[in-house]
Design an enzyme around this catalytic site. Sequence first.
Site, mmCIF file in Angstrom:
data_model
loop_
_atom_site.group_PDB
_atom_site.id
_atom_site.type_symbol
_atom_site.label_atom_id
_atom_site.label_comp_id
_atom_site.label_asym_id
_atom_site.label_seq_id
_atom_site.Cartn_x
_atom_site.Cartn_y
_atom_site.Cartn_z
ATOM 1 N N LYS A 9 37.288 34.015 46.319
ATOM 2 C CA LYS A 9 38.619 34.989 46.469
ATOM 3 C C LYS A 9 38.720 35.931 45.415
ATOM 4 C CE LYS A 9 42.181 31.893 44.987
ATOM 5 N NZ LYS A 9 42.685 32.519 43.808
ATOM 6 N N ASP A 10 38.192 35.645 44.226
ATOM 7 C CA ASP A 10 38.412 36.590 43.230
ATOM 8 C C ASP A 10 37.397 37.950 43.170
ATOM 9 O OD1 ASP A 10 40.181 35.238 42.092
ATOM 10 O OD2 ASP A 10 38.689 34.234 40.621
ATOM 11 N N ARG A 53 49.625 39.216 47.648
ATOM 12 C CA ARG A 53 49.606 38.353 48.907
ATOM 13 C C ARG A 53 50.475 37.251 48.922
ATOM 14 N NH1 ARG A 53 47.270 33.760 50.111
ATOM 15 N NH2 ARG A 53 46.424 33.404 48.138
ATOM 16 N N ARG A 54 50.448 36.490 48.037
ATOM 17 C CA ARG A 54 51.526 35.470 47.777
ATOM 18 C C ARG A 54 53.031 35.806 47.801
ATOM 19 N NH1 ARG A 54 47.850 32.205 43.781
ATOM 20 N NH2 ARG A 54 46.616 31.030 45.090
ATOM 21 N N ARG A 112 50.391 34.699 34.800
ATOM 22 C CA ARG A 112 48.983 34.921 34.675
ATOM 23 C C ARG A 112 48.409 33.431 33.587
ATOM 24 N NH1 ARG A 112 46.343 39.415 33.278
ATOM 25 N NH2 ARG A 112 44.607 38.140 33.649
ATOM 26 N N ARG A 167 49.383 28.122 33.583
ATOM 27 C CA ARG A 167 50.512 28.421 34.282
ATOM 28 C C ARG A 167 51.133 27.109 34.615
ATOM 29 N NH1 ARG A 167 47.427 31.255 39.198
ATOM 30 N NH2 ARG A 167 45.389 30.613 38.065
ATOM 31 N N CYS A 196 42.416 43.867 45.195
ATOM 32 C CA CYS A 196 43.521 43.012 44.673
ATOM 33 C C CYS A 196 45.107 43.295 44.909
ATOM 34 C CB CYS A 196 43.239 42.752 43.287
ATOM 35 S SG CYS A 196 43.537 44.095 42.247
#
Length: 286
Positions: A79-80, A126-127, A144, A150, A237
Amino acid sequence: MKSKLIIVSRSSNLAIKQVEIINEKLSKFFNVEVIKVKTTADKNLKKPLYEIGGKGLFVKELEKFLLDKKADIAIHSLKDMEAELSKDTCICAVTKSISKYDVLLSNYDDLSSLPKHAIIGTSSPRRSAFLKAFRSDFIIKACRGNIETRIEKLNKGNFDAIVLAEAGLKRLKIKYKNIIPFKIIPPAAGQGVIAIQCHKNLEKQKKEKIISLVNNKITYFQILAERSLVKNLNGSCKSPISAAANTDNSGNLTLKGSVSNLNGTRIISDEVVGKKTEAEIIGKKL
């Protein structure tokens, strides 16, 4: 005699854990050497990713090792990876997704229990967009760093909650309780999948052996469809896009997609069904 295989990876605990998962499959046939890289995106934690070059920054510096023939393969969280890879490279193998879900970490029970104007930490558009669609009062702030960093910020009281991928927490054996349903936050393309990227001219015998040892064929078709959707939307992104593919025993592939505007006030969702062998066409149709 085993041939040598050089892997390049980010240096975070999660990245190294993913290398260990792949290495377990490869080490029976290769003498593996690992190059650990702290990328620019890992060093610069003050700005949101989309301001300094996006998630692709995690990948581009590893790709250079492939292009310069200093490494045979790079290992990434799929997903990155942006929809467009560096020229002369390809994704040669993927693992089955360990989870496509996102997770809420908080002292509160769930998203509905969070107080009015709760501060939620995430750097994912997205989130952020889908959280705002669920509750417009949420205040989304950039969070980040690696997973441990985090969580430390959450524990220091910088946020009421943070949102992380379940896959990473599972791999690092970090406890969690609250899995967020897809109807609230649908998944990113390739979520929970580990990808192996290589130079297109990687020695044929090496490439074939890697594919035979690692590649999950069902997942490979699914991620082709998911990444095709993102690519055909010119997604990056910065784009609040969800893509999730599933296949049945008959070889049919269902691709579900959702696109939101940045503040979550408008969401478009749909799905397309077709043969898994036409995965990229399905993504384009959707």
